[in-house]
Design an enzyme around this catalytic site. Structure first.
Site, PDB file in Angstrom:
ATOM      1  N   HIS A   1      35.868  35.725  35.028  1.00 49.03           N
ATOM      2  CA  HIS A   1      35.941  36.966  36.182  1.00 49.03           C
ATOM      3  C   HIS A   1      34.752  37.850  35.940  1.00 49.03           C
ATOM      4  O   HIS A   1      33.793  38.217  36.862  1.00 49.03           O
ATOM      5  CB  HIS A   1      37.055  37.945  35.935  1.00 49.03           C
ATOM      6  CG  HIS A   1      38.382  37.294  36.248  1.00 49.03           C
ATOM      7  ND1 HIS A   1      39.465  37.119  35.272  1.00 49.03           N
ATOM      8  CD2 HIS A   1      38.912  36.988  37.673  1.00 49.03           C
ATOM      9  CE1 HIS A   1      40.485  36.674  36.003  1.00 49.03           C
ATOM     10  NE2 HIS A   1      40.086  36.421  37.185  1.00 49.03           N
TER      11      HIS A   1
ATOM     12  N   GLN B   1      40.363  26.978  47.073  1.00 52.11           N
ATOM     13  CA  GLN B   1      40.457  28.160  47.584  1.00 52.11           C
ATOM     14  C   GLN B   1      39.242  28.526  48.264  1.00 52.11           C
ATOM     15  O   GLN B   1      39.075  29.336  49.341  1.00 52.11           O
ATOM     16  CB  GLN B   1      40.898  29.214  46.625  1.00 52.11           C
ATOM     17  CG  GLN B   1      40.645  30.678  46.869  1.00 52.11           C
ATOM     18  CD  GLN B   1      41.209  31.816  45.643  1.00 52.11           C
ATOM     19  OE1 GLN B   1      42.414  31.746  45.781  1.00 52.11           O
ATOM     20  NE2 GLN B   1      40.347  32.022  44.682  1.00 52.11           N
TER      21      GLN B   1
ATOM     22  N   MET C   1      43.400  38.904  40.510  1.00 49.65           N
ATOM     23  CA  MET C   1      44.658  39.236  40.191  1.00 49.65           C
ATOM     24  C   MET C   1      45.134  39.936  38.875  1.00 49.65           C
ATOM     25  O   MET C   1      45.922  39.941  38.209  1.00 49.65           O
ATOM     26  CB  MET C   1      45.760  37.790  40.516  1.00 49.65           C
ATOM     27  CG  MET C   1      45.520  37.629  42.015  1.00 49.65           C
ATOM     28  SD  MET C   1      47.008  36.822  42.481  1.00 49.65           S
ATOM     29  CE  MET C   1      47.318  35.637  41.327  1.00 49.65           C
TER      30      MET C   1
ATOM     31  N   ARG D   1      46.396  31.949  33.413  1.00 51.04           N
ATOM     32  CA  ARG D   1      47.549  31.187  33.359  1.00 51.04           C
ATOM     33  C   ARG D   1      47.464  30.354  31.544  1.00 51.04           C
ATOM     34  O   ARG D   1      48.405  30.033  31.264  1.00 51.04           O
ATOM     35  CB  ARG D   1      48.111  30.158  34.280  1.00 51.04           C
ATOM     36  CG  ARG D   1      48.378  30.894  35.603  1.00 51.04           C
ATOM     37  CD  ARG D   1      48.994  30.016  36.597  1.00 51.04           C
ATOM     38  NE  ARG D   1      49.527  30.721  37.672  1.00 51.04           N
ATOM     39  CZ  ARG D   1      49.338  30.994  38.894  1.00 51.04           C
ATOM     40  NH1 ARG D   1      47.907  30.727  39.014  1.00 51.04           N
ATOM     41  NH2 ARG D   1      50.037  31.671  39.616  1.00 51.04           N
TER      42      ARG D   1
ATOM     43  N   LYS E   1      36.221  27.240  39.868  1.00 48.75           N
ATOM     44  CA  LYS E   1      37.404  26.394  39.280  1.00 48.75           C
ATOM     45  C   LYS E   1      38.654  26.463  40.519  1.00 48.75           C
ATOM     46  O   LYS E   1      39.202  25.342  40.608  1.00 48.75           O
ATOM     47  CB  LYS E   1      38.153  27.274  38.325  1.00 48.75           C
ATOM     48  CG  LYS E   1      39.283  26.402  37.704  1.00 48.75           C
ATOM     49  CD  LYS E   1      39.868  27.399  36.559  1.00 48.75           C
ATOM     50  CE  LYS E   1      40.905  28.590  36.937  1.00 48.75           C
ATOM     51  NZ  LYS E   1      42.213  28.044  37.314  1.00 48.75           N
TER      52      LYS E   1
ATOM     53  N   HIS F   1      39.235  37.450  32.368  1.00 48.92           N
ATOM     54  CA  HIS F   1      38.507  36.783  31.278  1.00 48.92           C
ATOM     55  C   HIS F   1      37.071  36.485  31.572  1.00 48.92           C
ATOM     56  O   HIS F   1      36.563  37.068  32.714  1.00 48.92           O
ATOM     57  CB  HIS F   1      39.281  35.411  31.215  1.00 48.92           C
ATOM     58  CG  HIS F   1      39.405  34.712  32.521  1.00 48.92           C
ATOM     59  ND1 HIS F   1      38.278  34.109  33.288  1.00 48.92           N
ATOM     60  CD2 HIS F   1      40.613  34.411  33.141  1.00 48.92           C
ATOM     61  CE1 HIS F   1      38.650  33.551  34.292  1.00 48.92           C
ATOM     62  NE2 HIS F   1      40.089  33.729  34.166  1.00 48.92           N
ATOM     63  N   ALA F   2      36.331  35.960  30.709  1.00 45.57           N
ATOM     64  CA  ALA F   2      35.064  35.871  31.011  1.00 45.57           C
ATOM     65  C   ALA F   2      34.620  35.127  32.300  1.00 45.57           C
ATOM     66  O   ALA F   2      33.602  35.647  32.829  1.00 45.57           O
ATOM     67  CB  ALA F   2      34.249  34.979  29.660  1.00 45.57           C
TER      68      ALA F   2
ATOM     69  N   SER G   1      41.146  30.544  32.450  1.00 47.88           N
ATOM     70  CA  SER G   1      42.374  30.807  33.566  1.00 47.88           C
ATOM     71  C   SER G   1      43.340  31.915  33.025  1.00 47.88           C
ATOM     72  O   SER G   1      43.730  31.868  31.826  1.00 47.88           O
ATOM     73  CB  SER G   1      42.872  29.474  33.950  1.00 47.88           C
ATOM     74  OG  SER G   1      44.278  30.005  34.526  1.00 47.88           O
TER      75      SER G   1
END
Ligand code: PAF
Length: 300
Positions: free
Chosen positions: A37, A154, A30, A188, A150, A34-35, A186
């Site tokens: 991904h 999911q 989405m 977020r 994490k 960050h690292a 994350s």
């Protein structure tokens, strides 16, 4: 690196790599990368001939009360990171292309996986995730798809979906990437101010304390593991626990007794952010706590 925005352009690119019998590694995201991904992209590149990353903030997985409108976005920065990471194709569809006005078919997971923990706190969330991931898999038709451990629930929901619906994609879940102080990366985390950022390590500290108590004592029980997590978070005034659970990592059924594999899962609110984290006790008795890298490159 090609940036593709339309379904037709993606279909043409897919026909080309499939025509050359090239394998495709796919990382659905989405955005606001960050690292964590980037570790998925690196693995996708190393195991496949073509690496595709999607960036799509999926409205169907946010409840009306959730953070869809303020979810962090920075497409130019994401594209720069993906270019540097050697991505071949970035797919950034428009919401109307994924959910046209007459869209009316959803994938609805069921069972403990779709009822407990994240599913209980976020009704409808996994319906949105499963639906968009199946659509993206149909559009990209990857050989392999890469997700972060994490988001353990999911991963379990999607593995179940792939098996139940005979979807020919191999799903790989890669270790959680952490900041130097243990906070799981994350998108977020960007909601956290300085004090909340420090407090947010309570989730990792709780998991670490529970794993240490498991290693240290033969008297450890499911109840004592949960208590250790609950007490660690309770000692952090800026954090409010949503749940601390010990469950089967594939079904998310609660465990009656300790055994491997076993997932310790935790969720808490810290200031404006709702954060999740977990550690996995592997079958060989080792803990998968993820990988700490920290440093300036991993934070935004
Ligand atoms: O993990 C995420 O970022 C999202 O849930 C996903 C898998 C990209 C689906 O929107």
């Amino acid at each position: 690196m090609r940036v593709i925005t339309t379904l037709a352009e993606l279909a043409a690119a897919r026909e080309a790599w499939m025509g050359e019998k090239q394998s495709c590694g796919f990382v659905p995201t989405m955005g606001y990368l960050h690292a964590g991904h980037l570790s998925l992209v690196e693995q996708a590149r190393s195991e496949n001939e073509v690496a595709v990353v999607s960036i799509f903030v999926n409205p169907a997985q946010f409840a009306p009360s959730e953070d869809l409108s303020r979810y962090p976005r920075d497409l130019p920065h994401d594209l720069a990171l993906l270019e540097a990471a050697g991505t071949d194709i970035v797919f950034t569809p428009a919401p109307d292309d994924i959910y046209p006005p007459d869209f009316n078919t959803y994938v609805v997971p069921s069972g403990a996986l779709a009822e407990r923990l994240e599913a209980a706190v976020r009704p409808g969330h996994f319906r949105g995730v499963a639906t968009v991931v199946l659509k993206l898999f149909n559009l990209v038709q990857p050989s392999r798809a890469y997700f972060g451990q994490k988001d353990a629930q999911q991963v379990a929901v999607l593995r179940r979906m792939l098996t139940d619906l005979n979807v020919p994609v191999e799903l790989l879940a890669l270790p959680t990437i952490r900041e130097a102080d243990g906070l799981a990366m994350s998108s977020r985390n960007s909601y956290l101010g300085a004090e909340d950022r420090l407090a947010a390590t309570a989730l990792f500290r709780a998991l670490q304390a529970a794993a240490a108590s498991f290693n240290a004592s033969a008297d450890t029980t499911i109840a004592s593991l949960r208590r250790t997590m609950i007490e660690t978070v309770a000692a952090e005034p800026r954090a409010t626990l949503d749940y601390a659970d010990v469950c089967d990592p594939a079904t998310f059924e609660p465990l009656a007794e300790l055994r491997a594999p076993m997932l310790l899962a935790i969720a808490a609110r810290v200031g404006p952010a709702r954060l999740i984290d977990n550690v996995l006790l592997n079958r060989d008795g080792s803990w998968n706590m993820g990988r700490r890298i920290g440093g300036q490159d991993s934070t935004r």
